[in-house]
Design a protein around this motif. Structure first.
Motif, mmCIF file in Angstrom:
data_model
loop_
_atom_site.group_PDB
_atom_site.id
_atom_site.type_symbol
_atom_site.label_atom_id
_atom_site.label_comp_id
_atom_site.label_asym_id
_atom_site.label_seq_id
_atom_site.Cartn_x
_atom_site.Cartn_y
_atom_site.Cartn_z
ATOM 1 N N VAL A 75 -29.888 96.562 -64.828
ATOM 2 C CA VAL A 75 -29.804 97.854 -65.451
ATOM 3 C C VAL A 75 -30.876 98.089 -66.246
ATOM 4 O O VAL A 75 -31.539 99.250 -66.399
ATOM 5 C CB VAL A 75 -28.468 97.976 -66.225
ATOM 6 N N GLU A 76 -31.244 97.107 -66.984
ATOM 7 C CA GLU A 76 -32.452 97.276 -68.088
ATOM 8 C C GLU A 76 -33.815 97.625 -67.473
ATOM 9 O O GLU A 76 -34.499 98.471 -67.749
ATOM 10 C CB GLU A 76 -32.691 96.006 -68.828
ATOM 11 N N LYS A 77 -33.846 96.928 -66.193
ATOM 12 C CA LYS A 77 -35.324 97.101 -65.554
ATOM 13 C C LYS A 77 -35.231 98.381 -64.773
ATOM 14 O O LYS A 77 -36.018 99.317 -64.712
ATOM 15 C CB LYS A 77 -35.522 96.130 -64.425
ATOM 16 N N THR A 78 -34.055 99.003 -64.163
ATOM 17 C CA THR A 78 -34.090 100.252 -63.380
ATOM 18 C C THR A 78 -33.898 101.240 -64.202
ATOM 19 O O THR A 78 -33.828 102.389 -63.630
ATOM 20 C CB THR A 78 -33.160 100.070 -62.274
ATOM 21 N N GLN A 79 -32.985 101.161 -65.230
ATOM 22 C CA GLN A 79 -32.647 102.468 -65.889
ATOM 23 C C GLN A 79 -32.846 102.599 -67.289
ATOM 24 O O GLN A 79 -33.379 103.721 -67.952
ATOM 25 C CB GLN A 79 -30.961 102.410 -65.907
ATOM 26 N N THR A 80 -32.438 101.610 -67.969
ATOM 27 C CA THR A 80 -33.046 101.537 -69.534
ATOM 28 C C THR A 80 -34.580 101.725 -69.830
ATOM 29 O O THR A 80 -34.831 102.725 -70.360
ATOM 30 C CB THR A 80 -32.512 100.344 -70.339
ATOM 31 N N LYS A 81 -35.498 100.884 -69.286
ATOM 32 C CA LYS A 81 -36.742 101.030 -69.599
ATOM 33 C C LYS A 81 -37.351 102.230 -69.223
ATOM 34 O O LYS A 81 -38.199 102.930 -69.937
ATOM 35 C CB LYS A 81 -37.379 99.689 -69.019
ATOM 36 N N PRO A 82 -37.173 102.904 -67.892
ATOM 37 C CA PRO A 82 -37.619 104.151 -67.373
ATOM 38 C C PRO A 82 -37.193 105.275 -68.228
ATOM 39 O O PRO A 82 -38.005 106.033 -68.629
ATOM 40 C CB PRO A 82 -37.123 104.120 -66.069
ATOM 41 N N THR A 83 -35.967 105.258 -68.562
ATOM 42 C CA THR A 83 -35.340 106.309 -69.456
ATOM 43 C C THR A 83 -36.071 106.296 -70.806
ATOM 44 O O THR A 83 -36.397 107.077 -71.335
ATOM 45 C CB THR A 83 -33.722 106.195 -69.435
ATOM 46 N N ALA A 84 -36.181 105.095 -71.359
ATOM 47 C CA ALA A 84 -36.859 105.081 -72.870
ATOM 48 C C ALA A 84 -38.121 105.669 -72.486
ATOM 49 O O ALA A 84 -38.749 106.179 -73.480
ATOM 50 C CB ALA A 84 -36.672 103.594 -73.243
ATOM 51 N N ALA A 85 -39.199 105.249 -71.784
ATOM 52 C CA ALA A 85 -40.316 105.511 -71.583
ATOM 53 C C ALA A 85 -40.639 107.068 -71.252
ATOM 54 O O ALA A 85 -41.328 107.960 -71.860
ATOM 55 C CB ALA A 85 -40.821 105.048 -70.125
ATOM 56 N N MET A 86 -39.200 107.785 -70.745
ATOM 57 C CA MET A 86 -39.467 109.203 -70.300
ATOM 58 C C MET A 86 -39.170 109.784 -71.767
ATOM 59 O O MET A 86 -39.744 110.982 -72.054
ATOM 60 C CB MET A 86 -38.406 109.653 -69.350
ATOM 61 N N ILE A 87 -38.389 109.486 -72.571
ATOM 62 C CA ILE A 87 -37.955 110.065 -73.662
ATOM 63 C C ILE A 87 -39.043 109.763 -74.767
ATOM 64 O O ILE A 87 -39.492 110.795 -75.308
ATOM 65 C CB ILE A 87 -36.544 109.276 -74.308
ATOM 66 N N GLN A 88 -39.682 108.614 -74.723
ATOM 67 C CA GLN A 88 -41.121 108.325 -75.526
ATOM 68 C C GLN A 88 -41.956 109.426 -75.318
ATOM 69 O O GLN A 88 -42.567 109.888 -75.989
ATOM 70 C CB GLN A 88 -41.322 106.891 -75.475
ATOM 71 N N SER A 89 -42.319 109.522 -74.010
ATOM 72 C CA SER A 89 -43.424 110.456 -73.625
ATOM 73 C C SER A 89 -42.984 111.926 -74.225
ATOM 74 O O SER A 89 -43.825 112.810 -74.456
ATOM 75 C CB SER A 89 -43.574 110.485 -72.154
#
Length: 126
Positions: A75-89
């Motif tokens: 979940v962290e690899k497929t959902q949390t990290k990409p979502t956090a990266a999008m929000i950060q951007s």
């Protein structure tokens, strides 16, 4: 003084009980009383199987815990990290790139290129 009574057991069973009793209790009477109290208090029969042992339960729990850890990592690899990266951007502020103005040639001022320039001395020495 307490009175005693003799009970007949098979020799093998009596030896097993004596070894067990000596290792866990002060007397054979205390051992037998504790066993009888255990079965009476817990309302179980000595012939019942209590279910899995502590080791098998621990092994099953460890397997389930490892499975949960694997799910969390996925979940962290497929959902949390990409979502956090999008929000950060979204919150990062980028300065717009300055593009040169497009000006017609006839209006553009052409500065003559200077071929030779006098050397400027910073210390004012001649």
């Amino acid at each position: 003084m307490d009175s005693f009574i003799g009970i007949r057991f098979k020799k093998e069973t009596a030896k097993r009980f004596q070894e067990f009793s000596r290792s866990h209790f002060k007397s054979h009477t205390e051992a037998l009383e504790t066993m009888l109290d255990f079965f009476f208090y817990n309302e179980i029969s000595p012939k019942e199987k209590l279910g899995p042992t502590g080791r098998t339960i621990e092994a099953k729990l460890l397997k389930r815990i490892n499975a949960v850890i694997a799910i969390m990592r996925d979940v962290e690899k497929t959902q949390t990290k990409p979502t956090a990266a999008m929000i950060q951007s979204l919150f990062e502020i980028e300065e717009p790139k300055k593009k040169p103005l497009i000006v017609e040639k006839k209006y553009a001022e052409e500065q003559p290129k200077v071929r030779f320039q006098e050397k400027q001395n910073l210390h004012n020495e001649h």
